[in-house]
Design a protein around this motif. Structure first.
Motif, PDB file in Angstrom:
ATOM      1  N   ILE A  67       0.835  -1.200   0.000  1.00 25.56           N
ATOM      2  CA  ILE A  67       0.000   0.000   0.000  1.00 25.56           C
ATOM      3  C   ILE A  67       0.870   1.249   0.000  1.00 25.56           C
ATOM      4  CG2 ILE A  67      -1.672   1.321   1.371  1.00 25.56           C
ATOM      5  CD1 ILE A  67      -2.855  -1.328   2.278  1.00 25.56           C
ATOM      6  N   ASN A  68       1.962   1.220   0.754  1.00 29.24           N
ATOM      7  CA  ASN A  68       2.874   2.372   0.791  1.00 29.24           C
ATOM      8  C   ASN A  68       3.474   2.649  -0.583  1.00 29.24           C
ATOM      9  OD1 ASN A  68       2.431   2.685   3.530  1.00 29.24           O
ATOM     10  ND2 ASN A  68       4.235   1.502   4.133  1.00 29.24           N
ATOM     11  N   ASP A 103       0.783   4.457  -2.466  1.00 28.31           N
ATOM     12  CA  ASP A 103       0.627   5.813  -1.943  1.00 28.31           C
ATOM     13  C   ASP A 103       1.767   6.725  -2.399  1.00 28.31           C
ATOM     14  OD1 ASP A 103      -1.742   5.265  -0.657  1.00 28.31           O
ATOM     15  OD2 ASP A 103      -0.816   4.839   1.288  1.00 28.31           O
ATOM     16  N   SER A 104       2.957   6.183  -2.475  1.00 29.24           N
ATOM     17  CA  SER A 104       4.113   6.985  -2.878  1.00 29.24           C
ATOM     18  C   SER A 104       4.232   7.121  -4.389  1.00 29.24           C
ATOM     19  CB  SER A 104       5.395   6.353  -2.328  1.00 29.24           C
ATOM     20  OG  SER A 104       5.613   5.062  -2.914  1.00 29.24           O
ATOM     21  N   LYS A 105       3.273   6.534  -5.119  1.00 31.97           N
ATOM     22  CA  LYS A 105       3.192   6.609  -6.582  1.00 31.97           C
ATOM     23  C   LYS A 105       4.306   5.845  -7.282  1.00 31.97           C
ATOM     24  CE  LYS A 105       0.619  10.955  -6.716  1.00 31.97           C
ATOM     25  NZ  LYS A 105       0.280  10.946  -5.299  1.00 31.97           N
ATOM     26  N   TYR A 150      -9.523  10.970   1.929  1.00 32.43           N
ATOM     27  CA  TYR A 150      -8.087  10.710   1.908  1.00 32.43           C
ATOM     28  C   TYR A 150      -7.367  11.962   1.428  1.00 32.43           C
ATOM     29  CZ  TYR A 150      -8.529  10.394  -3.174  1.00 32.43           C
ATOM     30  OH  TYR A 150      -8.782  10.692  -4.491  1.00 32.43           O
ATOM     31  N   LYS A 182      -0.839  12.540  -0.532  1.00 30.27           N
ATOM     32  CA  LYS A 182      -0.072  11.538   0.197  1.00 30.27           C
ATOM     33  C   LYS A 182      -0.630  10.134   0.070  1.00 30.27           C
ATOM     34  CE  LYS A 182       1.402  14.860   3.743  1.00 30.27           C
ATOM     35  NZ  LYS A 182       1.406  15.140   5.208  1.00 30.27           N
ATOM     36  N   GLN A 183      -1.876  10.010  -0.375  1.00 30.79           N
ATOM     37  CA  GLN A 183      -2.515   8.709  -0.370  1.00 30.79           C
ATOM     38  C   GLN A 183      -3.231   8.427  -1.685  1.00 30.79           C
ATOM     39  OE1 GLN A 183      -4.923   9.571   3.178  1.00 30.79           O
ATOM     40  NE2 GLN A 183      -3.965   7.814   4.170  1.00 30.79           N
ATOM     41  N   ASN A 184      -3.419   7.134  -1.930  1.00 30.87           N
ATOM     42  CA  ASN A 184      -4.203   6.680  -3.071  1.00 30.87           C
ATOM     43  C   ASN A 184      -5.678   6.646  -2.674  1.00 30.87           C
ATOM     44  OD1 ASN A 184      -5.500   4.190  -4.653  1.00 30.87           O
ATOM     45  ND2 ASN A 184      -3.799   4.967  -5.885  1.00 30.87           N
ATOM     46  N   HIS A 195      -7.879   4.401  -0.086  1.00 33.68           N
ATOM     47  CA  HIS A 195      -8.125   4.647   1.331  1.00 33.68           C
ATOM     48  C   HIS A 195      -9.542   5.143   1.600  1.00 33.68           C
ATOM     49  CE1 HIS A 195      -4.039   3.890   2.760  1.00 33.68           C
ATOM     50  NE2 HIS A 195      -3.619   4.486   1.652  1.00 33.68           N
TER      51      HIS A 195
END
Length: 471
Positions: free
Chosen positions: A205-206, A209-211, A432, A436-438, A441
């Motif tokens: 997931i990280n 989120d970090s693309k 979300y 910072k997030q996808n 979330h």
């Protein structure tokens, strides 16, 4: 009429949003604390509206929406738009792929119809002769180091133990002094997204989120959340849809306990609504409306005791919770003033109750509380928009909640006026940070993800399925 109504709403909210943005910029430029000539106040660099300013913003909107109501009702009488149930949803259940309008002005009811048709399908019998929603995969079987293989057993072999409500993490105790239990499940499309992309692993997931990985939950994903009451000998079991499960009650395992369904969230992602369409259903005897509690009411409410003086919707450790519904059908002040939200949902509910009554089906005792979604800035489109915020959240039930699932965080009907720039209802929690997030979330399912080491995904799975809306 459709485009005029839409354009008016969007123009009004856009103008308010623009004014808020301008005032916010002024606050930043002028310092932390200042007062403008129009009475607006800056506190800690942010604008705070005075009562006069709030009135000036809301009153014209209310008056215009009130004037639009007469024209809207005229078109309803001419059958150019209606909010009627369809017996085919029950007799030939199928999942709708998108909300479909039945007339030029059907900009709201089509979402409530979409919700009811989805409920009718998910409560119809599936391949295992259980309702479809009980064939779905529970969160507990997926969010672990090695997810279970897909099957249609659902939660039948689980021990029910989750009694904490979302947002507050406290318990809802019924008047038999038993906690209400909660269960989250997903359909196969959502399951495939999670398992094939190892989204049970927080490291994966990280990366999204970090693309470092491009990903989005596939359209057709469905998430269900249900609430269940332990049936007591004093309860009328024939009024509820029931199951038997093993539960953890007061620290002890109680086997083969009969549980009654109190509520159901249905959350569906469609191609045109990446923010998901949110709907919730309840048993008709859960709780009364807070503003319509009658001293001579003889209803045997499940979560409300007319003989109790306890404060409503307030958690008291070790005590039953006195529950009432703050905002019927999630329709706040503005929706009630101009958009016939409550009447549309009531019409649909009455129609569906009649259809189920004719079949003597238990689902006659359940009703649609409401539906929520976002709408893009284009007045000719009802497509959704990300991220969902108060700026685009103009769906029907903007203050939506379920008395058995969000007991303690219900927004009162005046909330949209007192806090016009605040996210509320479903989108008060399911939000979300896009920086910072996808968008995954939006589902709180992923709060259960854990760190299982480095993320190794051979191929990111986000392909179209041959049956994108099937189980």
């Amino acid at each position: 009429m459709l485009w005029i109504l839409n354009l008016f709403l969007i123009y009004t909210f856009s103008a308010v949003a623009h004014a808020d943005t301008t005032l916010a910029d002024d606050c930043k430029a002028e310092g932390q604390n200042s007062t403008h000539l129009n009475g607006s106040v800056c506190v800690n660099g942010k604008p705070v509206l005075t009562p006069e300013e709030m009135h000036n913003k809301i009153f014209p909107l209310y008056e215009n929406m009130k004037n639009n109501k007469d024209s809207f009702e005229y078109y309803q009488r001419k059958s150019l738009v209606n909010c009627l149930a369809d017996k085919n949803w029950v007799n030939n259940p199928s999942l709708p792929t998108e909300p479909v309008a039945t007339g030029k002005l059907d900009i709201i009811c089509k979402f409530h119809k979409f919700s009811w048709q989805s409920f009718a399908y998910l409560t119809a019998l599936g391949v295992s002769k259980k309702p479809h929603f009980l064939e779905m995969m529970p969160k507990e079987r997926v969010f672990k180091r090695k997810p279970d293989a897909w099957d249609f057993d659902g939660d039948i072999n689980l021990i029910f133990s989750n009694i904490q409500q979302a947002a507050t993490s406290v318990v809802l105790n019924d008047w038999n002094h038993n906690p209400v239990f909660y269960q989250q499940s997903m359909n196969k499309k959502f399951y495939n997204d999670i398992v094939l992309n190892q989204l049970n692993n927080s490291q994966c997931i990280n990366e999204i989120d970090s693309k470092r990985r491009q990903f989005d939950i596939t359209a057709g994903a469905i998430e269900i959340k249900t609430s269940w009451k332990v049936l007591d000998p004093s309860d009328d079991a024939s009024s509820f849809f029931t199951i038997h499960r093993n539960i953890m009650l007061n620290g002890k395992l109680v086997k083969n306990t009969q549980l009654a369904l109190l509520g159901m969230h249905i959350v569906r992602k469609t191609p045109k609504h990446p923010e998901w369409i949110w709907a919730t259903f309840e048993h008709k005897d859960n709780a009364p409306d807070c503003d319509n509690i009658k001293s001579d009411d003889e209803t045997n409410w499940t979560l409300y005791n007319p003989n109790s003086s306890q404060k409503t919707n307030t958690y008291v450790a070790g005590q039953p919770t006195q529950v009432c519904r703050k905002t019927p059908h999630g329709a706040g002040f503005l929706a009630k003033a101009g958009l016939t939200v409550v009447r549309d949902i009531k019409d649909l509910n009455a129609g569906m109750a009649d259809i189920y009554q004719a079949k003597d089906a238990i689902w006659k005792n359940y009703f649609l509380v409401g539906s929520a979604w976002t709408q893009s800035i284009n007045p000719f489109s009802t497509n959704g928009k990300l991220p969902p915020t108060w700026r685009n959240e103009i769906g029907g039930s903007s203050l939506l909640s379920n008395t058995s699932i969000e007991t303690y965080v219900q927004n009162p009907k005046w909330f949209d006026i007192e806090h016009p720039n605040t996210d509320r209802g479903c989108f008060g929690c399911h939000i979300y940070n896009p920086d910072k997030q996808n968008a995954l979330h939006l589902s709180h399912m992923f709060n259960a993800a854990k760190d299982y080491g480095s993320c190794i995904v051979r191929t990111l799975h986000n392909k179209k399925s041959e049956a994108p809306f099937g189980e």
